[in-house]
Scaffold this active site. Structure first.
Site, PDB file in Angstrom:
ATOM      1  N   LYS A 145      11.626  46.215 -24.114  1.00  0.00           N
ATOM      2  CA  LYS A 145      11.613  45.788 -25.520  1.00  0.00           C
ATOM      3  C   LYS A 145      11.010  44.389 -25.558  1.00  0.00           C
ATOM      4  CE  LYS A 145      14.518  45.258 -29.620  1.00  0.00           C
ATOM      5  NZ  LYS A 145      13.607  46.046 -30.473  1.00  0.00           N
TER       6      LYS A 145
ATOM      7  N   HIS B 141      19.111  44.751 -24.562  1.00  0.00           N
ATOM      8  CA  HIS B 141      18.207  45.896 -24.552  1.00  0.00           C
ATOM      9  C   HIS B 141      17.501  45.988 -23.204  1.00  0.00           C
ATOM     10  CE1 HIS B 141      18.739  45.902 -28.933  1.00  0.00           C
ATOM     11  NE2 HIS B 141      18.294  47.134 -28.911  1.00  0.00           N
TER      12      HIS B 141
END
EC number: 1.17.1.8
Lengths: 259, 259, 259, 259
Positions: free
Chosen positions: C154, C150
């Site tokens: 995040k 990600h």
């Protein structure tokens, strides 16, 4: 302080270039060139208030900047770079459309004027490093294929960057043919061929712009892959070019040549 | 206890099958068939000492095994499976070479004899699951391309498994054409075409046998990849087939159909 | 014609849902629910002019729609779905925040009212199919690890979808431990552990949301990968849910359960 | 003609080295060293009939070869390389086990004797190029993570090559920390940490030895991956080392330093 004139500052790439140069320590935008200027206030384009704006080459006073950063259009780029080189600017050019003859002429002009500059069709650092590394790896791994993947709206295949990668590899690897006597039960399965290097183009929705170079040798494989998810990725390479253009003593074609 | 006759037990696949069945609880090898038998001692082939060995179909007594496991040659497989079905065996067949007509006839013979069986060209579980999943995903992602990679000695392209994957996908996806108006600056760049599905074959030293299925949709992508590093991978699927063949009420083609 | 009430039609997911349902043949938006309604004209939200808008549950008249499509907020979702089930709507819910107890209660309510519905934390078809396929593959490949990648913003690891994938795999594979006696020279190198399944989380700029499930077996490997490049990918799964919710006779959790 | 003494010619790596040097034009094996010599006939080890065989250092006459190629054992390598450097050989060393102090001492000895040599823990060209390219890319992409995948019998994590890659990257990138304030809901999910570089180790049956380096930047990603399928891959790097060792004027550690 290095000063920069941005040609095409109001286009989409130009606007990203404005943001980039504003954020770089030791660099300042002092001038901008655009053929149409609906608004005469530099700040409305994100430029410093003191930026001088021009709509044609002959308006530009001498010595207004050190670097000519060009994100214009194919019909303007040759005249722009010629002007830059004959007026003491070091060009950094992201505009495509120069013919081979024009490149040769501009290289000579750079030498004659004791300048340096850079022309690049791709400023995405991941793509540029992929090309550089692929060129190096080919010395040790002459067996190589290229797979590129793009969104389904890209109508030509293979991509310019993939073809460029094949050309760079071809220069650097020993004369070589992998699997010369193979047969295809479906024509085209083995891909396009550039001097013995196979290129495969995938077109699918969802994908953006991606390229893989696959090298194989006895008992091992090496793969270099780059993914471009967003246009903003181009600016990392422009930054490198701006930082290095003063060290060049010729007109270099391809950012991968100076990394 | 399920009993197994192995046809072709002395070949390279057959020998791996011997090891597999010996290791499976609830299964026992009771018979072996091979056209040439230089040594009449079953243990010299890794078989249990009690295994009965035969060199032709007409030597085999009735009821010697439940399952006919066939790893022979294309010229023998049709006669073998026909014999098996008319003598009460459930066939599990890894030998290639059956024609479409022969498959139809053997399917009918299976029904007539109230048996079940399985013919599979690939028992590698990773390849079989890839085919199964690709077939399912195509319902939701009609845009799909296939890339397979093999060692440089594989002379035909695309691979049989890749072509088979395309056929399975084609049955399952809505009629569809991705990027129909594209152009190739290098012929073959867009790969081979099977009913609108593009197939790309890579041939490089170092690689063994690998296949990728790439699906693309709005804003997302799904990729299923399998790697076969070693022939021993085939036996995992043979195990599944042996365990399930008693539940089948027809002659199934493709291990992916029963997972 | 199936009629749809969209709860949360003015949020970012809700607005995409409006576009989706407008584009689906055989479906019509008849009502919308939102707590704040600065503009009372449905067309200003892309809704059909005839859509009835409400700001609280008790304003909604009986029988105004067949399906309750919910993209609201964690604090509202429980009351919304309870209301839907006791008033004859089939819920399709993309809002997170239901507790396990609430889910159990809503499932019972669905049975009591002889309805069906779907709750899903992820409607991206590539993620949903990855979970479904991973769950199936685990039956044949008990050795498995998960890598998710990600963007660097995040802050929690692993991702909810990766953890959910591990849970689904865990239910389906035989009890298993890969490489139990290994040592780490750098703590954490072998990843996080969910019942013997290792999870690895990568956080890098440029990446969006990606997940890979790696299966290994003797001599082979199977990899399933999904890439989410853009939020619009979620709507493909909402479409599938709307099309199938009338066939369900219970409240299903997870879109992968009905594919 | 360059002449080569192979120390450890009867081990598994040594035997591959014998085949390699026999196949190289311009190189000849003139001597072999092994502690145990059950058979005194050089040809029984694949060596040329004229090869002189020795079982201890003090038997070896002066000037018998130009290059000392060492594939022995950790307990022998230090004495061997010291002997080589003080007797005019250029060492090419694939044996592990030298301490940092021993390396420093051998480097000094190389300078004092006006020689050159190479010590490498990994001669696989794909691994070596991966390390070289990763080191270069880190200048432009400070955000980087490493994933290595090995068979389930490898008990330590991360692999020496992965850790070495992290060390090379660390030397070359600007001081940097990606995502410093993240949290783990499963401890270890974010991997092991080497000076801010995260390392993830996967252990699965089927896999052999693989490493990926993932770089991320604004809107783009670069991935370098190498796969070692077979030990024979090591010899490609030994060939490069033998060809280049005469151009070196110091004792180089790491084949990637001379490519």
């Amino acid at each position: 302080m290095k000063t920069v004139l941005i040609a095409g500052f109001n286009g989409s790439m130009g606007q990203q270039a404005v943001k980039l140069v504003n954020s770089m320590e030791g660099f300042a935008i002092t001038a901008g060139l655009a053929h149409h200027l609906p608004d005469s206030d530099p700040t409305s384009y994100g430029l410093p208030a003191s930026t001088q704006l021009f709509t044609s080459l002959n308006e530009i006073p001498a010595g207004i900047a050190d670097i000519w950063l060009d994100f214009t259009v194919p019909t303007a780029v040759y005249a722009n770079v010629k002007y830059a080189l004959t007026h003491g600017y070091r060009p950094v050019v992201g505009t495509t459309g120069l013919t081979d003859d024009q490149e040769v002429e501009l290289k000579k002009l750079t030498q004659d004027n004791h300048l340096g500059g850079l022309i690049a069709s791709n400023f995405g650092m991941s793509a540029v490093l992929l090309m550089k590394f692929a060129q190096e790896a080919a010395k040790y791994f002459p067996d190589v294929e290229i797979i590129e993947m793009h969104h389904e709206d890209k109508k030509d295949a293979p991509s310019g960057t993939a073809l460029n990668t094949a050309k760079l590899i071809s220069k650097n690897r020993p004369a070589h043919q992998t699997a010369p006597d193979e047969t295809e039960s479906l024509a085209g399965s083995r891909g396009g061929d550039y001097e013995g290097i196979k290129l495969h183009a995938v077109r699918l929705p969802g994908y953006v712009a991606h390229e893989q170079v696959l090298f194989g040798g006895a008992g091992e494989a090496l793969t270099i892959r780059q993914d471009s998810f967003d246009r903003k990725s181009f600016m990392s390479g422009v930054k490198v070019a701006l930082e290095q253009v003063h060290t060049l003593d010729q007109l270099v074609v391809g950012l991968e040549q100076i990394l």
